[in-house]
Write a protein that holds these residues in place. Structure first.
Motif, PDB file in Angstrom:
ATOM      1  N   SER A 109       0.835  -1.203   0.000  1.00 41.07           N
ATOM      2  CA  SER A 109       0.000   0.000   0.000  1.00 41.07           C
ATOM      3  C   SER A 109       0.869   1.252   0.000  1.00 41.07           C
ATOM      4  N   LEU A 110       2.018   1.193   0.665  1.00 41.57           N
ATOM      5  CA  LEU A 110       2.926   2.349   0.629  1.00 41.57           C
ATOM      6  C   LEU A 110       3.425   2.578  -0.790  1.00 41.57           C
ATOM      7  N   ALA A 111       3.785   1.473  -1.456  1.00 43.00           N
ATOM      8  CA  ALA A 111       4.294   1.585  -2.825  1.00 43.00           C
ATOM      9  C   ALA A 111       3.218   2.143  -3.748  1.00 43.00           C
ATOM     10  N   ARG A 112       1.999   1.663  -3.577  1.00 46.93           N
ATOM     11  CA  ARG A 112       0.915   2.142  -4.445  1.00 46.93           C
ATOM     12  C   ARG A 112       0.679   3.642  -4.258  1.00 46.93           C
ATOM     13  N   ALA A 113       0.830   4.099  -3.017  1.00 44.38           N
ATOM     14  CA  ALA A 113       0.612   5.535  -2.769  1.00 44.38           C
ATOM     15  C   ALA A 113       1.633   6.357  -3.559  1.00 44.38           C
ATOM     16  N   VAL A 114       2.874   5.871  -3.594  1.00 40.14           N
ATOM     17  CA  VAL A 114       3.917   6.619  -4.326  1.00 40.14           C
ATOM     18  C   VAL A 114       3.662   6.560  -5.833  1.00 40.14           C
ATOM     19  N   ALA A 115       3.340   5.343  -6.326  1.00 39.25           N
ATOM     20  CA  ALA A 115       3.084   5.203  -7.770  1.00 39.25           C
ATOM     21  C   ALA A 115       1.894   6.069  -8.166  1.00 39.25           C
ATOM     22  N   ASP A 116       0.881   6.087  -7.305  1.00 40.86           N
ATOM     23  CA  ASP A 116      -0.340   6.848  -7.597  1.00 40.86           C
ATOM     24  C   ASP A 116      -0.023   8.349  -7.664  1.00 40.86           C
ATOM     25  N   SER A 117       0.760   8.820  -6.695  1.00 35.84           N
ATOM     26  CA  SER A 117       1.018  10.259  -6.694  1.00 35.84           C
ATOM     27  C   SER A 117       1.910  10.639  -7.875  1.00 35.84           C
ATOM     28  N   SER A 118       2.799   9.709  -8.277  1.00 40.83           N
ATOM     29  CA  SER A 118       3.633   9.979  -9.443  1.00 40.83           C
ATOM     30  C   SER A 118       2.763  10.075 -10.702  1.00 40.83           C
ATOM     31  N   LEU A 119       1.798   9.162 -10.797  1.00 37.90           N
ATOM     32  CA  LEU A 119       0.924   9.172 -11.977  1.00 37.90           C
ATOM     33  C   LEU A 119       0.084  10.453 -12.014  1.00 37.90           C
ATOM     34  N   ARG A 120      -0.361  10.866 -10.833  1.00 45.04           N
ATOM     35  CA  ARG A 120      -1.140  12.122 -10.786  1.00 45.04           C
ATOM     36  C   ARG A 120      -0.296  13.312 -11.235  1.00 45.04           C
ATOM     37  N   ALA A 121       0.970  13.307 -10.801  1.00 46.19           N
ATOM     38  CA  ALA A 121       1.844  14.418 -11.194  1.00 46.19           C
ATOM     39  C   ALA A 121       2.022  14.432 -12.708  1.00 46.19           C
ATOM     40  N   ARG A 122       2.178  13.221 -13.278  1.00 48.43           N
ATOM     41  CA  ARG A 122       2.306  13.147 -14.742  1.00 48.43           C
ATOM     42  C   ARG A 122       1.027  13.619 -15.410  1.00 48.43           C
ATOM     43  N   LEU A 123      -0.096  13.262 -14.803  1.00 46.10           N
ATOM     44  CA  LEU A 123      -1.383  13.687 -15.370  1.00 46.10           C
ATOM     45  C   LEU A 123      -1.472  15.215 -15.375  1.00 46.10           C
ATOM     46  N   LEU A 124      -1.020  15.818 -14.277  1.00 47.36           N
ATOM     47  CA  LEU A 124      -1.023  17.285 -14.227  1.00 47.36           C
ATOM     48  C   LEU A 124      -0.125  17.857 -15.310  1.00 47.36           C
ATOM     49  N   ASP A 125       1.021  17.211 -15.494  1.00 37.64           N
ATOM     50  CA  ASP A 125       1.935  17.688 -16.545  1.00 37.64           C
ATOM     51  C   ASP A 125       1.285  17.593 -17.911  1.00 37.64           C
ATOM     52  N   VAL A 126       0.615  16.442 -18.141  1.00 36.20           N
ATOM     53  CA  VAL A 126      -0.032  16.266 -19.438  1.00 36.20           C
ATOM     54  C   VAL A 126      -1.132  17.309 -19.594  1.00 36.20           C
ATOM     55  N   GLY A 127      -1.870  17.578 -18.504  1.00 43.83           N
ATOM     56  CA  GLY A 127      -2.914  18.596 -18.543  1.00 43.83           C
ATOM     57  C   GLY A 127      -2.332  19.944 -18.949  1.00 43.83           C
ATOM     58  N   HIS A 128      -1.181  20.256 -18.350  1.00 42.77           N
ATOM     59  CA  HIS A 128      -0.509  21.514 -18.667  1.00 42.77           C
ATOM     60  C   HIS A 128      -0.094  21.552 -20.130  1.00 42.77           C
ATOM     61  N   LYS A 129       0.436  20.409 -20.582  1.00 46.91           N
ATOM     62  CA  LYS A 129       0.884  20.314 -21.978  1.00 46.91           C
ATOM     63  C   LYS A 129      -0.316  20.522 -22.916  1.00 46.91           C
ATOM     64  N   ILE A 130      -1.446  19.902 -22.545  1.00 51.00           N
ATOM     65  CA  ILE A 130      -2.636  20.003 -23.398  1.00 51.00           C
ATOM     66  C   ILE A 130      -3.134  21.454 -23.454  1.00 51.00           C
ATOM     67  N   ILE A 131      -3.074  22.135 -22.316  1.00 45.96           N
ATOM     68  CA  ILE A 131      -3.484  23.547 -22.311  1.00 45.96           C
ATOM     69  C   ILE A 131      -2.600  24.342 -23.274  1.00 45.96           C
ATOM     70  N   LYS A 132      -1.298  24.038 -23.234  1.00 43.40           N
ATOM     71  CA  LYS A 132      -0.374  24.771 -24.124  1.00 43.40           C
ATOM     72  C   LYS A 132      -0.683  24.452 -25.589  1.00 43.40           C
ATOM     73  N   ILE A 133      -0.975  23.164 -25.861  1.00 36.87           N
ATOM     74  CA  ILE A 133      -1.303  22.771 -27.247  1.00 36.87           C
ATOM     75  C   ILE A 133      -2.565  23.515 -27.696  1.00 36.87           C
ATOM     76  N   ALA A 134      -3.568  23.542 -26.794  1.00 41.52           N
ATOM     77  CA  ALA A 134      -4.847  24.164 -27.146  1.00 41.52           C
ATOM     78  C   ALA A 134      -4.682  25.661 -27.386  1.00 41.52           C
ATOM     79  N   ALA A 135      -3.778  26.269 -26.612  1.00 41.50           N
ATOM     80  CA  ALA A 135      -3.627  27.727 -26.703  1.00 41.50           C
ATOM     81  C   ALA A 135      -2.803  28.155 -27.918  1.00 41.50           C
ATOM     82  N   ALA A 136      -2.022  27.205 -28.475  1.00 42.23           N
ATOM     83  CA  ALA A 136      -1.119  27.578 -29.578  1.00 42.23           C
ATOM     84  C   ALA A 136      -1.875  27.607 -30.898  1.00 42.23           C
ATOM     85  N   ASP A 137      -2.909  28.440 -30.985  1.00 48.15           N
ATOM     86  CA  ASP A 137      -3.784  28.399 -32.163  1.00 48.15           C
ATOM     87  C   ASP A 137      -3.129  28.986 -33.410  1.00 48.15           C
ATOM     88  N   ASP A 138      -1.985  29.663 -33.204  1.00 47.50           N
ATOM     89  CA  ASP A 138      -1.278  30.173 -34.383  1.00 47.50           C
ATOM     90  C   ASP A 138      -0.332  29.129 -34.947  1.00 47.50           C
TER      91      ASP A 138
END
Ligand SMILES: Nc1ncnc2c1ncn2[C@@H]1O[C@H](COP(=O)(O)OP(=O)(O)OP(=O)(O)O)[C@@H](O)[C@H]1O
Length: 448
Positions: A109-138
């Protein structure tokens, strides 16, 4: 402290509880060798977001790999040898990791907590990346932006653990790209029959954008019904179907389809003792079905993987039916079960709507039927399965009297109880259960 520079993230700052989880995992590794193997299965080095924790993890794993003791003294010596001990906070910091292990916490369960939080951080990064992609309309047109965003999400779902890609893994996205470029959106072809006439008369078949659920107690015939429908849709209607199975291997699913199509009993296919007639029937059916658009996946482990694979295959092939066998197996156990199952059914419903195709999901029932004298399943027996009862548009509950009473005069029959039908009446449809051929068929009454 803070996020690892390589993350390039503006979001992924480590919270105190995430630091505590990382420390606890490293502490657990220094307390027990058994824990190391369990943890290493779940957590990879780059799941640690605190840089010095990566160094400690790598050193601990290296000692473990050389069959040496893994404790603060040994880890400190190893880090010292690499000139990394100071960067890691010295020996006192390593000792403090042991103190960070919560009493009674399981390493998994300790390991899963770390893997889970790492995946969430990556998800946030991807979210950020997607916002940048969406905003680059030029820079990119909207359609390309959507594809780039989808690619970013696919990468996250398929490689959440940070493993490198193999060349064959890279071929699939490449093929997707090549094949989907310039291809028009697949036209939605409306609803489809299930191949069970009385069910089709009652429901009109499976409708685009709907979540349809097959419920039943273990061994009652849920998979048999799902495969009966899958064969009809793919082989008779020639409509592309993707079947996700987790408990039953893809080879066993193939065997069950072959038994039904060739009409050679399953136990004969299993034993390999086929008569000449059986071989002839099998050969004919294999040639008849050699090109049916039925895809079977037994590798997806989570609803996220189901979503990613479905989207990818939909872009490439234009999927027309998705089958998930069965819901409860795709819960990952990170959260409370009811909530996870609710999330899964909502995700499936959203996916059905987004792709405008029906999804057919199998669900277990609770023990309600066993507690009633007639053993007949009811909608409320889905109560433990999250919000599936609310989210489903159609619920078919499978019941066989001979499952409970071998001497039943109704042996060989199954009732398909349409217990919920959002857009029409409920009723019971009786079919012939030919379980040895892994199929349900309409009962044909002799004409008077
Ligand atoms: N060769 C066979 N001859 C007769 N019955 C068989 C044969 N093989 C399997 N069965 C029966 O078919 C039923 C299994 O059906 P199926 O796998 O569709 O059930 P299920 O509801 O999906 O089960 P589970 O919940 O275990 O996945 C069982 O009752 C089993 O005894």
């Amino acid at each position: 402290m803070g996020s690892e520079p390589g993350d390039g993230s503006i979001f992924a700052d480590l919270l105190p509880k995430e630091i505590a989880a990382e420390k606890a995992v490293l502490g657990a590794m220094m307390l027990s060798k058994d824990a190391i193997a369990e943890i290493a299965d779940i957590v990879k080095e780059d799941n640690f977001r605190e840089p010095r924790h990566r160094l400690v993890y790598r050193a601990a794993l290296s000692l473990f790999g050389h069959d040496e003791r893994v404790d603060p003294v040994q880890v400190a010596a190893a880090l010292h040898g690499l000139g990394e001990l100071d960067e890691c906070g010295g020996a006192p910091y390593l000792v403090s990791l042991i103190d960070a292990v919560p009493v009674g916490a399981s390493p998994i369960s300790l390991a899963r907590a770390v893997a889970d939080s790492s995946l969430r951080a990556r998800l946030l990064d991807v979210g950020h990346k997607i916002i940048k992609i969406a905003a680059a309309d030029d820079v990119t047109d909207a359609r390309t932006a959507v594809e780039l965003a989808q690619a970013a999400m696919h990468e996250l779902a398929e490689h959440g653990d940070g493993d490198p890609f193999t060349y064959p893994e890279l071929l699939q996205p490449l093929l997707d790209d090549i094949e989907s470029t310039g291809k028009p959106e697949p036209a939605t072809r409306g609803h489809m029959s299930t191949g069970i006439d009385d069910l089709d008369r009652l429901t009109g078949g499976l409708w685009p954008g709907t979540l349809n659920v097959i419920g039943g107690r273990p061994s009652i015939g849920k998979t048999t019904l799902a495969l009966t429908i899958a064969r009809h849709v793919a082989a008779r209607l020639n409509r592309t179907t993707l079947y996700f199975t987790r408990e039953t291997s893809k080879n066993e699913i193939a065997r069950r389809i072959a038994a039904a199509e060739a009409r050679v009993p399953l136990h004969i296919l299993r034993s390999g003792q086929l008569s000449d007639d059986d071989w002839t029937k099998l050969a004919h059916s294999l040639s008849d079905t050699s090109e049916i658009p039925l895809y079977i996946d037994d590798r997806a482990r989570t609803i996220g993987e189901i979503r990613a694979k479905t989207r990818r295959m939909h872009a490439r092939l234009g999927l027309e039916l998705i089958i998930v066998d069965y819901l409860q197996l795709f819960a990952n156990g990170y959260h409370e079960r009811y909530r996870e199952l609710s999330d899964i059914t909502r995700d499936l419903k959203d996916l059905a709507r987004e792709l405008a195709i029906p999804i057919l999901a199998i669900s277990q029932l609770n023990r309600g039927p066993e507690q009633r004298t007639d053993h007949r399943p009811q909608l409320a027996d889905l109560r433990d399965s999250g919000t599936v009862e609310d989210d489903a548009d159609l619920v078919i509950l499978v019941y066989r009297e001979d499952h409970y009473d071998r001497e039943s005069p109704r042996a060989g029959e199954a009732d398909l109880i349409v217990a919920k039908h959002r857009h029409g009446p409920t009723d019971v449809v009786t079919v012939a259960a030919q379980l040895h051929l892994s199929r349900f068929v309409d009962i044909v009454f002799p004409s008077a």
